[in-house]
Design an enzyme around this catalytic site. Structure first.
Site, short mmCIF file in Angstrom:
data_model
loop_
_atom_site.label_atom_id
_atom_site.label_comp_id
_atom_site.label_asym_id
_atom_site.label_seq_id
_atom_site.Cartn_x
_atom_site.Cartn_y
_atom_site.Cartn_z
N ASP A 158 64.37 37.61 22.59
CA ASP A 158 63.64 36.95 21.51
C ASP A 158 64.48 35.79 20.97
OD1 ASP A 158 61.61 36.52 19.67
OD2 ASP A 158 62.42 37.95 18.21
N SER B 294 69.89 40.20 16.21
CA SER B 294 69.35 41.54 16.48
C SER B 294 70.50 42.55 16.42
CB SER B 294 68.64 41.53 17.83
OG SER B 294 67.97 42.72 18.05
N HIS C 138 66.17 41.56 13.47
CA HIS C 138 65.26 42.58 14.01
C HIS C 138 65.46 43.90 13.28
CE1 HIS C 138 64.76 40.51 18.19
NE2 HIS C 138 63.96 40.00 17.28
#
Lengths: 196, 287
Positions: A134, A13, A40
């Site tokens: 996540d 991310s 992401h």
């Protein structure tokens, strides 16, 4: 049952560009395992820009994964912006526009859980720098299916929340400083190939 | 036998049970997404195994209706992918203006946000009066939401942003009335829309359409089912009709690929070629 790894999945991310730039170019040209990456990004992000950038940098083919596309060696796939990326039993991709998972679409958990189901012990999952949690559940699913979990040492991560969350949930993962992840991948894939 | 092999068997049994009991066939859905939806439902219900789901589905029709919603609802927005609507405006609308009347089929309309987006666009282009829109989905609960045309007020800000990015030139708030925390789309947008149940898996040709819109549905199907649906679309389009797909859908690798020309590559707008012939007719391959 499995005498070698067949696939690598990567979740990353915030700070991802630099982390990927450290790992991917450090893999040798004969490192042929397909690598599937969820980075992401916003739904309207220019995902192809990232793919083109790495494609010009590496010998492997780097591309945005397409729906129903077959997963091939010597390829690096990026999840498209705005869609979850999943792996099917016949080693093809499918996409989904289902609700966000962990505020993310693409979500790392979604890719990892589907890949764990398909590849079982032949899968390596890697969690890199990022600002949310996540991927932690997905990485756990990979180890539960017999696969290998790797987490960027949070102290070497631009943003440590994501690798820390993964470490908390996934006790048997290999914690590795960013500059050593590529070498670790080379080592484990060679070792496993020699076992049988 | 490992846990995942057990899950594969259970999914097969579940699909078989639903098909035999209710006639819905999920066997040609992309299995990874389908499995995820099933597992989400298990977690929500506090059930441990997929097998636990089967007896309840068999004996409780209301429960099945409820589960079915979870199997099919996708998340959407008004003017989702604004550039798609921009292309519709600049590329397709001028051609649609040459017809005296229009029939548009929105297949897999889910909760309806994108149908109303198209209705707004047609209204602004002066085409809504002569248009009949058919909005279909196999999920009756989603269809009811679509027909109601009431959406959370909180979402309107994002819908409005999309509308302006899509080239909308009016006040977006003119298209709805605010009721408490909801936004109810104005009635004139609905007048030309017929809502109907249609299942792309099992149902047949649907009228003679000038344009078919089916976005982010095909990604949930396997290749066989995609081919069936694409063949159905070719059969349901008029000569030189338009087919609009989701950003990640394409006819390119399907059995109908040679029947279409590409009008907008990134935004997936296709048009039937003159003399388009179906190479594989629906009946022969999927009977």
């Amino acid at each position: 049952m499995h005498d070698h790894f067949e696939c690598i999945v990567v979740g990353v991310s915030a700070g991802g560009m630099e982390a990927l730039k450290t790992i991917l170019p450090a893999l040798p040209a004969n490192f042929s395992l397909p690598i599937i990456i969820v980075q992401h990004m916003r739904a309207d992000a220019r995902d192809w820009y990232l793919a083109n950038h790495f494609n010009s940098l590496l010998t492997s083919t780097v591309k945005i994964a397409n729906d129903k596309e077959a997963i091939e060696n010597n390829h690096i796939y990026l999840a498209p912006a705005g869609y979850h990326l999943l792996v099917e039993d016949d080693r093809t991709f499918s996409l989904s526009s289902d609700a966000k998972v962990n505020y993310a679409r693409p979500s790392i958990d979604v890719l990892f859980e589907s890949a764990a189901f398909v590849f079982g012990p032949a899968l390596i999952g890697i969690i890199l720098t990022g600002a949310n949690s996540d991927g932690a559940k997905g990485l756990k699913a990979i180890t539960e299916a017999g696969g290998q979990a790797v987490i960027q040492d949070p102290s070497t991560a631009e943003v440590s929340a994501m690798p820390s969350a993964a470490r908390n949930l996934c006790k048997n993962a290999k914690i590795t400083p960013l500059p050593e992840i590529a070498n670790y991948l080379i080592k484990v894939t060679e070792e496993k190939g020699r076992l049988i | 036998m490992n846990k995942n092999d057990l899950t594969r068997i259970e999914i097969e049994l579940l699909i078989d049970a639903i098909k035999k009991r209710y006639g819905y066939d999920f066997s040609h859905y992309a299995q990874s997404s389908f499995r995820r939806r099933v597992e989400n439902r298990l977690n929500a219900l506090g059930l441990n195994t997929i097998s636990d789901l089967i007896p309840r589905l068999m004996h409780d029709e209301l429960f099945f209706e409820d589960v079915l919603v979870g199997f099919s609802i996708t998340v959407t927005e008004m003017f989702r992918d604004p550039k798609f609507y921009r292309d519709i405006r600049t590329i397709v609308i001028p051609k649609l203006k040459t017809y005296p009347y229009l029939k548009i089929w929105h297949a897999g309309c889910a909760t309806g946000e994108e149908i109303y987006s198209m209705a707004i666009l047609l209204h602004e282009e002066g085409l809504l009066e002569q248009t009949q829109i058919y909005a279909t989905d196999f999920n009756n609960t989603a269809l009811k939401t679509a027909e109601r045309g009431i959406y959370p007020l909180d979402d309107m800000e994002n819908h409005a942003k999309n509308y302006y990015e899509a080239g909308g030139a009016k006040e977006f708030s003119e298209y709805y009335r605010t009721q408490y925390k909801s936004a109810k789309l104005k009635g004139f947008l609905k007048e030309k829309i017929t809502f109907a149940n249609h299942n792309l898996v099992t149902d047949g040709v649907f009228g003679e359409m000038h344009m078919i819109i089916c976005r982010n549905v095909m990604i949930y199907f396997d290749k066989n089912l995609q081919d069936r649906a694409y063949s159905l679309f070719v059969e349901s389009l008029i000569h030189r009709g338009f087919l609009c797909l989701g950003t990640k859908d394409t006819v390119a690798f399907s059995i109908v690929s040679e029947n279409f020309e590409i009008l907008a590559k990134r935004n997936k707008i296709f048009r039937l070629l003159p003399n388009a012939k179906l190479r594989n007719r629906i009946g022969e391959k999927h009977a």
